[in-house]
Design an enzyme around this catalytic site. Structure first.
Site, PDB file in Angstrom:
ATOM      1  N   ASN A 559      69.628 -64.069 -16.043  1.00  0.00           N
ATOM      2  CA  ASN A 559      70.965 -63.470 -16.121  1.00  0.00           C
ATOM      3  C   ASN A 559      71.032 -61.947 -16.100  1.00  0.00           C
ATOM      4  OD1 ASN A 559      72.423 -66.017 -16.480  1.00  0.00           O
ATOM      5  ND2 ASN A 559      71.278 -66.096 -18.386  1.00  0.00           N
ATOM      6  N   TYR A 560      69.910 -61.291 -16.437  1.00  0.00           N
ATOM      7  CA  TYR A 560      70.014 -59.838 -16.603  1.00  0.00           C
ATOM      8  C   TYR A 560      69.114 -59.020 -15.678  1.00  0.00           C
ATOM      9  CZ  TYR A 560      72.848 -60.629 -20.706  1.00  0.00           C
ATOM     10  OH  TYR A 560      73.863 -61.015 -21.546  1.00  0.00           O
ATOM     11  N   LEU A 561      68.053 -59.637 -15.174  1.00  0.00           N
ATOM     12  CA  LEU A 561      67.098 -58.855 -14.388  1.00  0.00           C
ATOM     13  C   LEU A 561      67.396 -58.997 -12.903  1.00  0.00           C
ATOM     14  CD1 LEU A 561      63.924 -59.799 -16.419  1.00  0.00           C
ATOM     15  CD2 LEU A 561      65.371 -57.779 -16.625  1.00  0.00           C
TER      16      LEU A 561
END
Length: 602
Positions: A559-561
DNA sequence: TTCCAGACTTGGGTCCAGTGGA
DNA sequence: TCCACTGGACCCAAGTCTGGAA
């Protein structure tokens, strides 16, 4: 183009894999089509429709409903006050929900029992209700045992039975698990309607144990295109409604009864629609890179503002940026008591002018999303510290720390700084930036692939720690570590032995040199080398697992990288992408795998 | 301006099939 | 072949954020 000169990317499908107007049926017969909608496609900037339309055509089969309740056999009984009792069908079904959960700790919680009993009584027949007065007199153990045996039986099924079950599962996935969106066969994320059961919120949820009722077709709204084949409801039943709204991406929805939230059937992350959105998300985060210095400068100035609202905004933004805190929306009362940045209360922080040799330390201790504890001691700038002191003045512990601001206000301000900017973008931005920095610090050209992977995991871990992605230590952790240690010990012994044999072979070769003895020495040398490599691999595994004990890497990875950072890193350092992303992840990030070169910079 | 619902993303837990070692 | 272990699929709860109604 926003005021900073950044054009928010728009996305267009370069070349369509399927021609328009193709029917779902013709594709359902072909399971192999379209593994990745992005493969061989050109992604380029262009003009997508700006009117919020998400698709032109959408056709699907509707959701798959869970099987109807199967009554208990006659030899399995519920007991009340020690006496067997035949419950009405509805009450029996709900009793089985409780019986299945009997081993879970939460069935012992007062709130769980109370909520369950209240809701259970509601579905009981008058006769049931007349008899059953106290939960403490209810005995579900025979029901529980029945289900344990049933799952045991399932485990012990023959190979053929298991195969048949698998085939049935595949058949259902084939039928319900795909849709046709703008002519592309796309995987659906969750095509099953959630089965009835007992609600189990996370943390101390006041609604734990409440009955999640069975969803029928009459509760379900279907969303598809007008000209498509409307999915058929179960025989003799009706849908709540069929709509054709192409400004949303969901295929079906219903409202669950416990929290009155809408639940959706949506596409799989590998789909074009989700992929584009994901790409867009990372592009917005990337563009923050260009603005972040000026935004940081701005919020630092706000720390000295005379206006309390501005000052609070400055400090809140600082926390969101520096500590990757979530925005912290206001919550409904009947949920677990968790907070984020804007909803922090005075009781969640302690101020220390000096602590452990550091000045101006803020100690955070609160429950965040999913009731995961956030505990951190952070040295901050003196102005932040002083401001916090002012925010806390004349307040009770349960008062809001940031009482003048809200997430809506904060996001509005952020959107003024940069189009598309909101609090959560900082999390994506800081996570991706951290990954990129850590990877460049931790990776060396001459490392083995295994060492590089350890470096990758360490970089990933740094992000997970920043985002506070914790997990419970796996139940089998100690045991599996012990097993690994035993393997290492064994490997060391093997090396010892192999070295002895090598020495012997060398000696023999020295005394009576021959081609054969020379070959033997080489063989023994190779054996030692191979064993040492295996040992190194095992030791790396131990380090990696130890460091990963309570950290969840998956969430940040998914979800974030920005996947392009990982893809570029793999290409640059010759690490096979399969070592970093499994099959599902590769499908989700197909767009990044397709488009990224080794020199990509976030 | 506030409130609220809707839509969508993020998140950890659970369970089970597949794998590899004994 | 059996068994233990684990990765990953699946589940569904819990966040964020936006837009429209009041």
């Amino acid at each position: 183009m926003n005021r900073f000169g950044y054009a928010v990317c728009q996305f267009v499908y370069g070349s369509l894999r399927f021609s328009r107007g193709i029917s779902l049926d013709s594709h359902l017969s072909n399971a192999r089509v379209a593994n990745s909608p992005f493969r061989n496609l050109r992604w380029e900037e262009g003009n997508n429709s700006n009117d919020g339309q998400k698709w032109q055509t959408l056709e699907h089969r509707g959701p798959l409903f869970p099987p109807e309740y199967e009554p208990l056999p006659n030899n399995v009984s519920f007991y009340y006050g020690g006496e067997p009792m035949k419950l009405s069908l509805a009450a029996e079904e709900v009793a089985t929900f409780y019986a299945k959960m009997l081993e879970h700790e939460y069935t012992s919680k007062e709130a769980f029992q109370k909520n369950f009993f209240t809701d259970w009584k509601e579905v009981m027949s008058d006769d049931d209700r007349k008899t059953i007065k106290k939960l403490s007199k209810c005995d579900f153990s025979e029901l529980h045992k029945y289900f344990v045996n049933k799952s045991e039986e399932k485990k012990n099924m023959s190979k053929q039975e298991k195969q048949a079950l698998k085939e049935e599962g595949s058949r259902l996935t084939e039928e319900y698990g795909y849709c046709l969106l703008d002519g592309h066969r796309e995987k659906i994320g969750n095509f099953r309607v959630e089965p009835p059961g007992l609600f189990r919120g996370r943390g101390e949820h006041p609604k734990m144990g409440k009955l999640k009722k069975r969803i029928h077709s009459v509760d379900v709204i279907i969303n598809c295109s007008k000209d498509s084949k409307i999915p058929a409801p179960p025989s003799g039943k009706k849908w709540k409604r069929v709509q054709h709204d192409n400004t949303v991406t969901w295929l079906a929805s219903w409202v669950e009864n416990v929290q009155k939230h809408t639940k959706y059937i949506m596409l799989n992350p590998s789909s074009k629609l989700k992929g584009e959105k994901d790409w867009q998300k990372y592009e917005v985060a990337r563009s923050l890179k260009l603005e972040v210095d000026s935004i940081r400068h701005q919020y630092q100035q706000d720390w000295s503002s005379r206006e309390m609202k501005t000052r609070q905004r400055g400090v809140a933004l600082y926390f969101i940026d520096k500590l990757a805190l979530r925005a912290g929306n206001e919550k409904e009362d009947d949920t677990a008591d968790t907070v984020g940045c804007c909803s922090l209360r005075v009781e969640h922080i302690s101020l220390h002018e000096s602590l452990d040799g550091q000045e101006w330390v803020v100690e955070f201790d609160f429950l965040g999303k999913d009731s995961i504890r956030y505990y951190n001691k952070v040295p901050v700038e003196k102005r932040v510290f002083k401001s916090l002191k002012i925010f806390m003045e004349n307040k009770d512990p349960e008062d809001d720390l940031f009482d003048r601001i809200s997430t809506t206000y904060l996001n509005k301000k952020l959107n003024e700084y940069m189009t598309g900017l909101s609090a959560k973008v900082f999390r994506t931005f800081n996570a991706s930036t951290t990954l990129q920095d850590q990877l460049s610090k931790l990776t060396k050209e001459d490392m083995t692939v295994e060492e590089k992977i350890l470096s990758y995991n360490r970089a990933n871990r740094a992000v997970a720690i920043l985002c506070n992605h914790q997990r419970a230590a796996p139940k089998t952790f100690e045991k599996s570590m012990q097993l690994l240690q035993e393997k290492i010990q064994k490997k060391k012994e093997q090396i010892e032995q192999a070295k002895k044999e090598l020495k012997k072979a060398k000696k023999a070769h020295k005394e009576h040199p021959s081609d054969r003895s020379k070959k033997l020495v080489e063989q023994k040398e190779n054996a030692v080398r191979r064993l040492e490599e295996q040992l190194k691999k095992l030791e790396l595994q131990v380090t990696d697992r130890e460091e990963n004990k309570v950290i969840a890497l998956g969430t940040s990875k998914l979800n974030y990288l920005d996947p392009r950072i990982s893809v570029a890193w793999c290409k640059k350092y010759n690490v096979p992408i399969e070592k970093i992303y499994n099959k599902t992840q590769r499908e989700k990030f197909a767009w990044a795998i397709d488009m990224t070169d080794a020199d990509f910079q976030f």
